[in-house]
Motif scaffolding. Sequence first.
Motif, PDB file in Angstrom:
ATOM      1  N   LEU A 105      33.647 -23.973  25.073  1.00 19.94           N
ATOM      2  CA  LEU A 105      33.719 -23.660  23.512  1.00 19.94           C
ATOM      3  C   LEU A 105      35.329 -23.287  23.585  1.00 19.94           C
ATOM      4  CD1 LEU A 105      30.561 -21.644  23.003  1.00 19.94           C
ATOM      5  CD2 LEU A 105      30.980 -23.690  22.220  1.00 19.94           C
ATOM      6  N   PRO A 106      35.942 -23.410  22.358  1.00 23.68           N
ATOM      7  CA  PRO A 106      37.397 -23.281  22.137  1.00 23.68           C
ATOM      8  C   PRO A 106      37.873 -21.986  21.817  1.00 23.68           C
ATOM      9  CG  PRO A 106      36.277 -24.138  20.048  1.00 23.68           C
ATOM     10  CD  PRO A 106      35.378 -24.072  20.919  1.00 23.68           C
ATOM     11  N   TYR A 107      36.912 -20.893  21.623  1.00 24.79           N
ATOM     12  CA  TYR A 107      37.285 -19.583  21.060  1.00 24.79           C
ATOM     13  C   TYR A 107      38.375 -18.853  21.815  1.00 24.79           C
ATOM     14  CZ  TYR A 107      33.027 -20.781  18.671  1.00 24.79           C
ATOM     15  OH  TYR A 107      32.106 -21.564  17.941  1.00 24.79           O
ATOM     16  N   ASN A 108      38.283 -18.951  23.078  1.00 22.76           N
ATOM     17  CA  ASN A 108      39.546 -18.351  24.004  1.00 22.76           C
ATOM     18  C   ASN A 108      40.679 -18.649  23.828  1.00 22.76           C
ATOM     19  OD1 ASN A 108      37.566 -16.743  24.873  1.00 22.76           O
ATOM     20  ND2 ASN A 108      37.482 -17.371  27.182  1.00 22.76           N
ATOM     21  N   GLU A 109      41.073 -20.053  23.364  1.00 27.45           N
ATOM     22  CA  GLU A 109      42.041 -20.492  23.253  1.00 27.45           C
ATOM     23  C   GLU A 109      42.513 -20.617  21.766  1.00 27.45           C
ATOM     24  OE1 GLU A 109      43.395 -23.634  26.305  1.00 27.45           O
ATOM     25  OE2 GLU A 109      41.123 -23.717  26.382  1.00 27.45           O
ATOM     26  N   THR A 110      41.801 -20.810  20.643  1.00 26.56           N
ATOM     27  CA  THR A 110      42.144 -21.048  19.321  1.00 26.56           C
ATOM     28  C   THR A 110      42.394 -19.746  18.760  1.00 26.56           C
ATOM     29  OG1 THR A 110      39.871 -21.350  18.759  1.00 26.56           O
ATOM     30  CG2 THR A 110      41.177 -23.451  19.344  1.00 26.56           C
ATOM     31  N   GLY A 111      42.004 -18.680  19.298  1.00 24.44           N
ATOM     32  CA  GLY A 111      42.405 -17.481  18.679  1.00 24.44           C
ATOM     33  C   GLY A 111      40.899 -16.467  17.768  1.00 24.44           C
ATOM     34  N   GLN A 112      39.874 -17.431  17.870  1.00 24.34           N
ATOM     35  CA  GLN A 112      38.907 -16.739  16.984  1.00 24.34           C
ATOM     36  C   GLN A 112      38.359 -15.474  18.091  1.00 24.34           C
ATOM     37  OE1 GLN A 112      36.061 -19.336  15.386  1.00 24.34           O
ATOM     38  NE2 GLN A 112      34.699 -17.645  14.981  1.00 24.34           N
ATOM     39  N   ARG A 113      38.891 -14.362  17.728  1.00 25.37           N
ATOM     40  CA  ARG A 113      38.870 -13.228  18.628  1.00 25.37           C
ATOM     41  C   ARG A 113      37.542 -12.448  18.418  1.00 25.37           C
ATOM     42  NH1 ARG A 113      44.917 -10.766  19.286  1.00 25.37           N
ATOM     43  NH2 ARG A 113      45.997 -12.988  19.619  1.00 25.37           N
ATOM     44  N   TYR A 114      37.115 -11.935  19.318  1.00 24.11           N
ATOM     45  CA  TYR A 114      35.879 -11.006  19.622  1.00 24.11           C
ATOM     46  C   TYR A 114      35.577  -9.933  20.540  1.00 24.11           C
ATOM     47  CZ  TYR A 114      35.151 -14.306  23.361  1.00 24.11           C
ATOM     48  OH  TYR A 114      35.284 -14.832  24.529  1.00 24.11           O
ATOM     49  N   ARG A 196      54.107 -11.466  24.499  1.00 21.88           N
ATOM     50  CA  ARG A 196      54.462 -12.940  24.972  1.00 21.88           C
ATOM     51  C   ARG A 196      53.598 -14.061  25.109  1.00 21.88           C
ATOM     52  NH1 ARG A 196      59.566 -13.013  26.648  1.00 21.88           N
ATOM     53  NH2 ARG A 196      59.014 -14.750  28.261  1.00 21.88           N
ATOM     54  N   ILE A 197      52.412 -13.697  25.528  1.00 20.97           N
ATOM     55  CA  ILE A 197      51.355 -14.743  25.600  1.00 20.97           C
ATOM     56  C   ILE A 197      49.836 -13.921  25.274  1.00 20.97           C
ATOM     57  CG2 ILE A 197      52.546 -15.814  27.557  1.00 20.97           C
ATOM     58  CD1 ILE A 197      50.694 -14.403  29.549  1.00 20.97           C
ATOM     59  N   ASP A 198      48.923 -14.904  24.992  1.00 18.97           N
ATOM     60  CA  ASP A 198      47.825 -14.396  24.290  1.00 18.97           C
ATOM     61  C   ASP A 198      46.601 -14.891  25.474  1.00 18.97           C
ATOM     62  OD1 ASP A 198      46.995 -17.416  24.039  1.00 18.97           O
ATOM     63  OD2 ASP A 198      48.458 -17.187  22.471  1.00 18.97           O
ATOM     64  N   HIS A 199      46.849 -15.702  26.607  1.00 22.49           N
ATOM     65  CA  HIS A 199      45.878 -15.588  27.494  1.00 22.49           C
ATOM     66  C   HIS A 199      46.687 -16.358  28.825  1.00 22.49           C
ATOM     67  CE1 HIS A 199      46.929 -19.888  25.983  1.00 22.49           C
ATOM     68  NE2 HIS A 199      46.216 -20.228  27.227  1.00 22.49           N
ATOM     69  N   ILE A 200      45.813 -15.919  30.007  1.00 21.14           N
ATOM     70  CA  ILE A 200      46.198 -16.498  31.339  1.00 21.14           C
ATOM     71  C   ILE A 200      45.655 -17.815  31.645  1.00 21.14           C
ATOM     72  CG2 ILE A 200      46.798 -15.812  33.547  1.00 21.14           C
ATOM     73  CD1 ILE A 200      46.718 -12.786  32.657  1.00 21.14           C
ATOM     74  N   PRO A 201      46.381 -18.949  32.008  1.00 18.55           N
ATOM     75  CA  PRO A 201      45.590 -20.166  32.145  1.00 18.55           C
ATOM     76  C   PRO A 201      45.091 -20.464  33.628  1.00 18.55           C
ATOM     77  CG  PRO A 201      48.019 -20.472  32.019  1.00 18.55           C
ATOM     78  CD  PRO A 201      47.720 -19.082  31.565  1.00 18.55           C
ATOM     79  N   VAL A 202      44.584 -21.253  33.852  1.00 23.03           N
ATOM     80  CA  VAL A 202      44.096 -21.491  35.465  1.00 23.03           C
ATOM     81  C   VAL A 202      44.560 -22.801  35.726  1.00 23.03           C
ATOM     82  CG1 VAL A 202      42.227 -19.809  35.183  1.00 23.03           C
ATOM     83  CG2 VAL A 202      41.740 -22.279  34.971  1.00 23.03           C
ATOM     84  N   ASP A 203      44.959 -23.715  34.980  1.00 28.05           N
ATOM     85  CA  ASP A 203      45.380 -24.915  35.277  1.00 28.05           C
ATOM     86  C   ASP A 203      46.862 -25.216  35.280  1.00 28.05           C
ATOM     87  OD1 ASP A 203      45.428 -27.586  35.860  1.00 28.05           O
ATOM     88  OD2 ASP A 203      43.878 -28.519  34.717  1.00 28.05           O
TER      89      ASP A 203
END
Length: 377
Positions: A105-114, A196-203
């Motif tokens: 699902l896209p929520y972690n990357e598109t900013g729909q926070r929870y 500076r960033i909103d998430h930490i990627p893995v790829d």
Amino acid sequence: MIFRTPPARRPALRRVRTTPAPRPLRHRLDPARVEEIPLRAPDGVRLGLTRIHTGDTGRPAVLLLHGHTASADMFLLPETRNLVDSLLDDGYEPWLLDWRGSCRLPYNETGQRYTYDDVALYDIPAAVSHIRAATEDRPLFVVAHCIGSLALSLSMTAGLVPGLAGVVSQGVFLTPKLAGRTSLRMSVAGELLKTRIDHIPVDFRKVGLWSRYTPLFALASRGATCPDPTCQILHNSAWGTGASLFVHENLSAATHDRLAELLGPAPLWILPHLRRIELARSVVRWHETDRRYAALPPNALDAAGRVDAPVLLLSGSENGLWLDSQRLCHDVLAHRQPHLDVRYTEIPGYGHLDTFLGRGAALDVFGHILEFLGERR
């Protein structure tokens, strides 16, 4: 002339996918047996629910809950004998929930926070309600991993999913415990990086060499024995926390090459709730004044007496993320709630994720799960 410096702006969220429809699952099952159900949580969020049809209406149902940034794919690995295979062969009907922390699902990357309150209050009860409506009076078990298990503990102590036939909790349940350096890094990194960033990627292939994430990948590579950047940031660093998510040699080459598909980016905005939980050494509610979350207990451990299902606490002996959280949970509950049916099983030589992703998990891990379910079906 007065020169004004424009206020600093936070970087825009990287929008990778905007559709809430889950990406397709990878499996080797007959497609006719796999039903994708468009489930919505009560707050309107689109989730993913998958039913594996067996043709036998008398089978007990088993709901599978993944960890944060993982997905239902972790239970369906086509390259090895997976948990769904084992459940089908042992006479169960698997159901797989992709809650809002799923990388399908896209929520972690598109900013729909929870927060995890939303998972406990909305996602898990909605899935349980749907399954019970479809399976009527058949027993319903739950096998939950990591944050899926942590959120389930909050749902159970709130009385939102009563009457489960049994629960298998892997990695962590009511008493989260991180290593000191992991907790420290989580706190410091969260404060330093949040502007500076909103998430930490893995790829690393998606973000590229000249990106703001390069220093994180460089830090994760220190002392690593594997040259794969995705493996380094997961096995050697657990998204920069310094923890380890699996025992490297337990993964097959095919699973190792799929790590960037099986685990998504970790959102930094969830860290405040995770830090509060870890500091309390208990699953605590984030929303203290919002009446919408009043059904959830302020502290799940204090409400553990409401757990009405047998629980198997499962953990690898080499769990580099949650350490001995499950052993601690067993000891605490044995002292505080001795009437509860709770047992603890440790899997020698296994870490955290490899208890499900490991090439030998069907032999070393799944038997413990099936034995526990079989005693209560």
